[in-house]
Write a protein that holds these residues in place. Structure first.
Motif, PDB file in Angstrom:
ATOM      1  N   UNK A 118       0.864  -1.489  -0.336  1.00  0.00           N
ATOM      2  CA  UNK A 118       0.512  -0.279   0.146  1.00  0.00           C
ATOM      3  C   UNK A 118       1.040   1.054   0.321  1.00  0.00           C
ATOM      4  N   UNK A 119       1.567   1.351   1.041  1.00  0.00           N
ATOM      5  CA  UNK A 119       3.021   2.553   0.906  1.00  0.00           C
ATOM      6  C   UNK A 119       3.605   2.719  -0.619  1.00  0.00           C
ATOM      7  N   UNK A 120       3.727   1.695  -1.391  1.00  0.00           N
ATOM      8  CA  UNK A 120       3.986   1.688  -2.823  1.00  0.00           C
ATOM      9  C   UNK A 120       3.455   2.671  -3.474  1.00  0.00           C
ATOM     10  N   UNK A 121       2.090   2.625  -2.976  1.00  0.00           N
ATOM     11  CA  UNK A 121       1.649   3.359  -3.886  1.00  0.00           C
ATOM     12  C   UNK A 121       0.886   4.881  -4.023  1.00  0.00           C
ATOM     13  N   UNK A 122       1.677   5.103  -2.418  1.00  0.00           N
ATOM     14  CA  UNK A 122       1.969   6.759  -2.100  1.00  0.00           C
ATOM     15  C   UNK A 122       3.280   6.874  -3.251  1.00  0.00           C
ATOM     16  N   UNK A 123       3.677   6.305  -3.187  1.00  0.00           N
ATOM     17  CA  UNK A 123       5.078   7.419  -3.373  1.00  0.00           C
ATOM     18  C   UNK A 123       5.290   8.132  -4.981  1.00  0.00           C
ATOM     19  N   UNK A 124       4.625   7.058  -6.235  1.00  0.00           N
ATOM     20  CA  UNK A 124       3.951   8.527  -7.335  1.00  0.00           C
ATOM     21  C   UNK A 124       3.717   6.967  -8.241  1.00  0.00           C
ATOM     22  N   UNK A 125       2.770   7.372  -9.238  1.00  0.00           N
ATOM     23  CA  UNK A 125       2.456   6.495 -10.150  1.00  0.00           C
ATOM     24  C   UNK A 125       3.497   6.381 -10.703  1.00  0.00           C
ATOM     25  N   UNK A 126       4.194   6.247 -10.801  1.00  0.00           N
ATOM     26  CA  UNK A 126       5.505   5.201 -11.431  1.00  0.00           C
ATOM     27  C   UNK A 126       5.597   3.480 -10.800  1.00  0.00           C
ATOM     28  N   UNK A 127       5.396   3.814  -9.082  1.00  0.00           N
ATOM     29  CA  UNK A 127       5.172   2.430  -8.652  1.00  0.00           C
ATOM     30  C   UNK A 127       3.720   2.118  -8.822  1.00  0.00           C
ATOM     31  N   UNK A 128       2.762   2.492  -8.587  1.00  0.00           N
ATOM     32  CA  UNK A 128       1.401   1.782  -9.286  1.00  0.00           C
ATOM     33  C   UNK A 128       1.245   0.944 -10.967  1.00  0.00           C
ATOM     34  N   UNK A 129       2.601   1.656 -11.408  1.00  0.00           N
ATOM     35  CA  UNK A 129       3.365   1.137 -13.031  1.00  0.00           C
ATOM     36  C   UNK A 129       4.128  -0.259 -12.681  1.00  0.00           C
ATOM     37  N   UNK A 130       4.520  -0.255 -11.677  1.00  0.00           N
ATOM     38  CA  UNK A 130       5.343  -1.311 -11.013  1.00  0.00           C
ATOM     39  C   UNK A 130       4.644  -2.467 -10.072  1.00  0.00           C
ATOM     40  N   UNK A 131       4.058  -1.731  -9.343  1.00  0.00           N
ATOM     41  CA  UNK A 131       2.877  -2.935  -8.950  1.00  0.00           C
ATOM     42  C   UNK A 131       2.080  -3.662 -10.408  1.00  0.00           C
ATOM     43  N   UNK A 132       1.882  -2.792 -11.106  1.00  0.00           N
ATOM     44  CA  UNK A 132       0.839  -3.829 -12.475  1.00  0.00           C
ATOM     45  C   UNK A 132       1.565  -4.439 -13.395  1.00  0.00           C
ATOM     46  N   UNK A 133       2.842  -3.901 -13.525  1.00  0.00           N
ATOM     47  CA  UNK A 133       3.594  -5.065 -14.277  1.00  0.00           C
ATOM     48  C   UNK A 133       4.082  -6.457 -13.543  1.00  0.00           C
ATOM     49  N   UNK A 134       3.882  -5.953 -11.674  1.00  0.00           N
ATOM     50  CA  UNK A 134       5.080  -7.409 -10.885  1.00  0.00           C
ATOM     51  C   UNK A 134       3.683  -8.503 -11.274  1.00  0.00           C
ATOM     52  N   UNK A 135       2.602  -7.593 -10.572  1.00  0.00           N
ATOM     53  CA  UNK A 135       1.099  -8.168 -11.195  1.00  0.00           C
ATOM     54  C   UNK A 135       1.366  -9.555 -12.030  1.00  0.00           C
ATOM     55  N   UNK A 136       1.723  -8.808 -13.289  1.00  0.00           N
ATOM     56  CA  UNK A 136       1.336  -9.039 -14.853  1.00  0.00           C
ATOM     57  C   UNK A 136       2.472 -10.601 -14.717  1.00  0.00           C
ATOM     58  N   UNK A 137       3.501 -10.111 -14.674  1.00  0.00           N
ATOM     59  CA  UNK A 137       4.738 -11.056 -14.272  1.00  0.00           C
ATOM     60  C   UNK A 137       4.679 -12.605 -13.694  1.00  0.00           C
ATOM     61  N   UNK A 138       4.284 -12.482 -12.316  1.00  0.00           N
ATOM     62  CA  UNK A 138       4.325 -13.778 -11.768  1.00  0.00           C
ATOM     63  C   UNK A 138       2.790 -14.171 -11.724  1.00  0.00           C
ATOM     64  N   UNK A 139       1.814 -13.790 -12.031  1.00  0.00           N
ATOM     65  CA  UNK A 139       0.959 -14.594 -12.767  1.00  0.00           C
ATOM     66  C   UNK A 139       1.211 -14.859 -14.272  1.00  0.00           C
ATOM     67  N   UNK A 140       1.969 -14.984 -15.126  1.00  0.00           N
ATOM     68  CA  UNK A 140       2.141 -15.102 -16.074  1.00  0.00           C
ATOM     69  C   UNK A 140       0.970 -14.596 -16.553  1.00  0.00           C
ATOM     70  N   UNK A 141       0.880 -13.254 -17.073  1.00  0.00           N
ATOM     71  CA  UNK A 141      -0.290 -12.571 -17.453  1.00  0.00           C
ATOM     72  C   UNK A 141      -0.076 -11.944 -18.774  1.00  0.00           C
TER      73      UNK A 141
END
Length: 181
Positions: A118-141
């Protein structure tokens, strides 16, 4: 800190997709923006997930119930109330930021806790993209993301994997296709 077009292009390159495909996911998940009018990350508190994680100990309440819903109550208010009972379950029960990634995925995505995600999303919008990228990569999407097009049928695999079995009820696949236009 605002994300630049070059940042978004780098995330698209990392995921092997187009900028338009990432933009479609953002449009469907959070109407394109990652922050609310108060500058806080957009969240959606899921009371049924809090209920499940805490064994229903505080149900029924605005922030804990066996059934989904209660969306008329502000998610930040529900998060605050739930944090008074079980902070990890509370932060894990929210979808966070521009791409609405569920806090319950914190460990799989490499965060130290639901709060750290949650705290990572406060840092800025680039952190939101990082969260998406991790989710897609870790879940094979990655392949499902790359398949997004204006055809709703091409969007089904991603919608199902990203939004769960209720994707069809909420027409996520058709919303993604429309956002690709």
């Amino acid at each position: 800190m605002a994300v630049t077009q070059a940042d978004i292009a780098a995330f698209a390159s990392r995921l092997g997709c187009t900028v338009n495909q990432i933009a479609a996911v953002a449009t469907v998940e959070s109407s394109g923006g990652g922050f609310d009018k108060f500058g806080r990350p957009k969240i959606l508190f899921e009371r049924h997930l809090f209920h499940r994680q805490t064994g229903g100990k505080w149900s029924p309440s605005a922030y804990s119930d066996a059934t989904a819903g209660g969306y008329a109550v502000d998610s930040w208010d529900k998060l605050g109330m739930a944090c008074g009972k079980d902070p990890d379950a509370a932060f894990g029960s929210c979808s966070w930021g521009k791409f609405q990634v569920l806090g319950l995925h914190w460990s799989k995505l490499g965060y130290a806790s639901p709060y750290a995600l949650a705290l990572s999303t406060v840092k800025g919008e680039a952190a939101h993209y990082e969260l998406l990228a991790r989710y897609i990569e870790k879940n094979g999407l990655t392949d499902a993301l790359r398949a997004l097009s204006r055809d709703p049928d091409d969007c089904r695999a991603f919608a199902r994997a990203y939004n769960g079995p209720g994707y069809e009820t909420y027409k996520y696949h058709t919303k993604l296709a429309a956002a690709m236009a």
